[in-house]
Design a protein around this motif. Structure first.
Motif, PDB file in Angstrom:
ATOM      1  N   GLN A 107       0.826  -1.209   0.000  1.00 62.43           N
ATOM      2  CA  GLN A 107       0.000   0.000   0.000  1.00 62.43           C
ATOM      3  C   GLN A 107       0.864   1.263   0.000  1.00 62.43           C
ATOM      4  O   GLN A 107       0.360   2.362   0.215  1.00 62.43           O
ATOM      5  CB  GLN A 107      -0.909   0.006   1.228  1.00 62.43           C
ATOM      6  N   GLN A 108       2.183   1.100  -0.208  1.00 62.87           N
ATOM      7  CA  GLN A 108       3.144   2.208  -0.274  1.00 62.87           C
ATOM      8  C   GLN A 108       3.267   2.963   1.047  1.00 62.87           C
ATOM      9  O   GLN A 108       3.509   4.169   1.061  1.00 62.87           O
ATOM     10  CB  GLN A 108       2.799   3.179  -1.411  1.00 62.87           C
ATOM     11  N   ASP A 109       3.095   2.265   2.175  1.00 62.69           N
ATOM     12  CA  ASP A 109       3.278   2.868   3.479  1.00 62.69           C
ATOM     13  C   ASP A 109       4.620   2.448   4.060  1.00 62.69           C
ATOM     14  O   ASP A 109       5.084   1.339   3.799  1.00 62.69           O
ATOM     15  CB  ASP A 109       2.180   2.422   4.456  1.00 62.69           C
ATOM     16  N   LYS A 110       5.229   3.322   4.850  1.00 60.55           N
ATOM     17  CA  LYS A 110       6.434   2.945   5.587  1.00 60.55           C
ATOM     18  C   LYS A 110       5.990   2.150   6.805  1.00 60.55           C
ATOM     19  O   LYS A 110       4.875   2.325   7.291  1.00 60.55           O
ATOM     20  CB  LYS A 110       7.206   4.178   6.049  1.00 60.55           C
ATOM     21  N   VAL A 111       6.882   1.278   7.295  1.00 63.11           N
ATOM     22  CA  VAL A 111       6.541   0.462   8.452  1.00 63.11           C
ATOM     23  C   VAL A 111       7.627   0.613   9.505  1.00 63.11           C
ATOM     24  O   VAL A 111       8.816   0.465   9.219  1.00 63.11           O
ATOM     25  CB  VAL A 111       6.384  -1.028   8.075  1.00 63.11           C
ATOM     26  N   LYS A 112       7.194   0.919  10.734  1.00 61.39           N
ATOM     27  CA  LYS A 112       8.096   1.012  11.873  1.00 61.39           C
ATOM     28  C   LYS A 112       7.940  -0.284  12.657  1.00 61.39           C
ATOM     29  O   LYS A 112       6.864  -0.573  13.168  1.00 61.39           O
ATOM     30  CB  LYS A 112       7.720   2.216  12.738  1.00 61.39           C
ATOM     31  N   ILE A 113       9.010  -1.064  12.728  1.00 62.16           N
ATOM     32  CA  ILE A 113       8.975  -2.339  13.431  1.00 62.16           C
ATOM     33  C   ILE A 113       9.624  -2.117  14.788  1.00 62.16           C
ATOM     34  O   ILE A 113      10.799  -1.777  14.870  1.00 62.16           O
ATOM     35  CB  ILE A 113       9.719  -3.422  12.633  1.00 62.16           C
ATOM     36  N   SER A 114       8.828  -2.312  15.857  1.00 64.39           N
ATOM     37  CA  SER A 114       9.311  -2.067  17.220  1.00 64.39           C
ATOM     38  C   SER A 114       9.393  -3.384  17.980  1.00 64.39           C
ATOM     39  O   SER A 114       8.405  -4.104  18.079  1.00 64.39           O
ATOM     40  CB  SER A 114       8.362  -1.132  17.968  1.00 64.39           C
ATOM     41  N   MET A 115      10.561  -3.666  18.529  1.00 63.10           N
ATOM     42  CA  MET A 115      10.754  -4.815  19.407  1.00 63.10           C
ATOM     43  C   MET A 115      10.755  -4.264  20.822  1.00 63.10           C
ATOM     44  O   MET A 115      11.650  -3.510  21.196  1.00 63.10           O
ATOM     45  CB  MET A 115      12.090  -5.493  19.090  1.00 63.10           C
ATOM     46  N   VAL A 116       9.724  -4.596  21.598  1.00 63.71           N
ATOM     47  CA  VAL A 116       9.558  -4.048  22.940  1.00 63.71           C
ATOM     48  C   VAL A 116      10.112  -5.033  23.968  1.00 63.71           C
ATOM     49  O   VAL A 116       9.752  -6.212  23.958  1.00 63.71           O
ATOM     50  CB  VAL A 116       8.070  -3.746  23.228  1.00 63.71           C
ATOM     51  N   PHE A 117      10.988  -4.543  24.832  1.00 56.76           N
ATOM     52  CA  PHE A 117      11.571  -5.367  25.900  1.00 56.76           C
ATOM     53  C   PHE A 117      10.919  -4.967  27.214  1.00 56.76           C
ATOM     54  O   PHE A 117      10.942  -3.803  27.593  1.00 56.76           O
ATOM     55  CB  PHE A 117      13.089  -5.136  25.979  1.00 56.76           C
ATOM     56  N   ARG A 118      10.344  -5.955  27.908  1.00 57.07           N
ATOM     57  CA  ARG A 118       9.716  -5.697  29.206  1.00 57.07           C
ATOM     58  C   ARG A 118      10.597  -6.234  30.319  1.00 57.07           C
ATOM     59  O   ARG A 118      11.160  -7.314  30.191  1.00 57.07           O
ATOM     60  CB  ARG A 118       8.373  -6.401  29.295  1.00 57.07           C
ATOM     61  N   GLY A 119      10.668  -5.506  31.374  1.00 58.70           N
ATOM     62  CA  GLY A 119      11.368  -5.978  32.577  1.00 58.70           C
ATOM     63  C   GLY A 119      12.778  -6.451  32.306  1.00 58.70           C
ATOM     64  O   GLY A 119      13.613  -5.734  31.770  1.00 58.70           O
TER      65      GLY A 119
END
Length: 136
Positions: free
Chosen positions: A78-90
Motif C-alpha cells: 500500500q506504499q506505506d512505511k513500516v516502523k517495526i518495534s521490538m519491545v523489551f519488558r522488565g
C-alpha cells in the motif's frame, strides 16, 4: 485601465515589486478558477505516505512472526512505511541480541520488497527499525 474597461476585463497587477510594476489585462474570475483547478489536480496526484507500526517482543513465536511479516508486506504494497518495534519488558532488556537476531530475520524476509530506512537500533526499552517500499 481604460483598455481593460473597453475589453470588459480586469487589470491585474502581476509583479508589484518590479520597477515599474507589471500588470496584465485578463479575466480575473477565470484566472482564479483555473488556479483552484490546478490545486485540485495537484492534490489528486500527490501520495500521502503513512507510517504503520508493528510491535513485537523477543518471545514472539515463529508462526506469529510470519503473520507479522505478512502484515508488513501488505502495508508495503500500500506504499506505506513500516516502523517495526521490538519491545523489551522488565528483565528482557538483557536479551537484546535475541531481539537483534529476530530483526535481522525480518529484514532478510523482506529484502525483496523493501529498503531499510533505519537499521535496528535500541531506543530506551525498544529496538526500532524502519522499512520503506522499494521504488519502481
Amino acid at each position: 485601465m481604460a483598455r481593460a474597461n473597453r475589453a470588459s476585463l480586469d487589470l491585474v497587477e502581476v509583479a508589484p515589486g518590479a520597477d515599474p510594476p507589471v500588470c496584465r489585462i485578463m479575466d480575473y474570475g477565470k484566472f482564479r478558477y483555473q488556479q483552484s483547478k490546478k490545486l485540485q489536480d495537484a492534490k489528486k496526484t500527490q501520495t500521502i505516505i503513512q507510517v504503520k507500526e508493528i510491535r513485537l517482543r523477543p518471545k514472539t513465536e515463529e508462526h506469529d512472526l510470519q503473520v507479522k511479516i505478512k502484515h508488513i508486506k501488505k502495508f508495503l504494497e500500500q506504499q506505506d512505511k513500516v516502523k517495526i518495534s521490538m519491545v523489551f519488558r522488565g528483565r528482557e532488556i538483557t536479551y537484546t541480541e535475541i531481539g537483534r537476531k529476530i530483526m535481522e530475520e525480518i529484514r532478510d524476509a523482506l529484502s525483496d520488497v523493501c529498503t531499510i530506512d533505519q537499521q535496528p537500533r535500541l531506543e530506551g526499552r525498544s529496538m526500532v527499525m524502519i522499512v520503506a517500499p522499494k521504488k519502481g
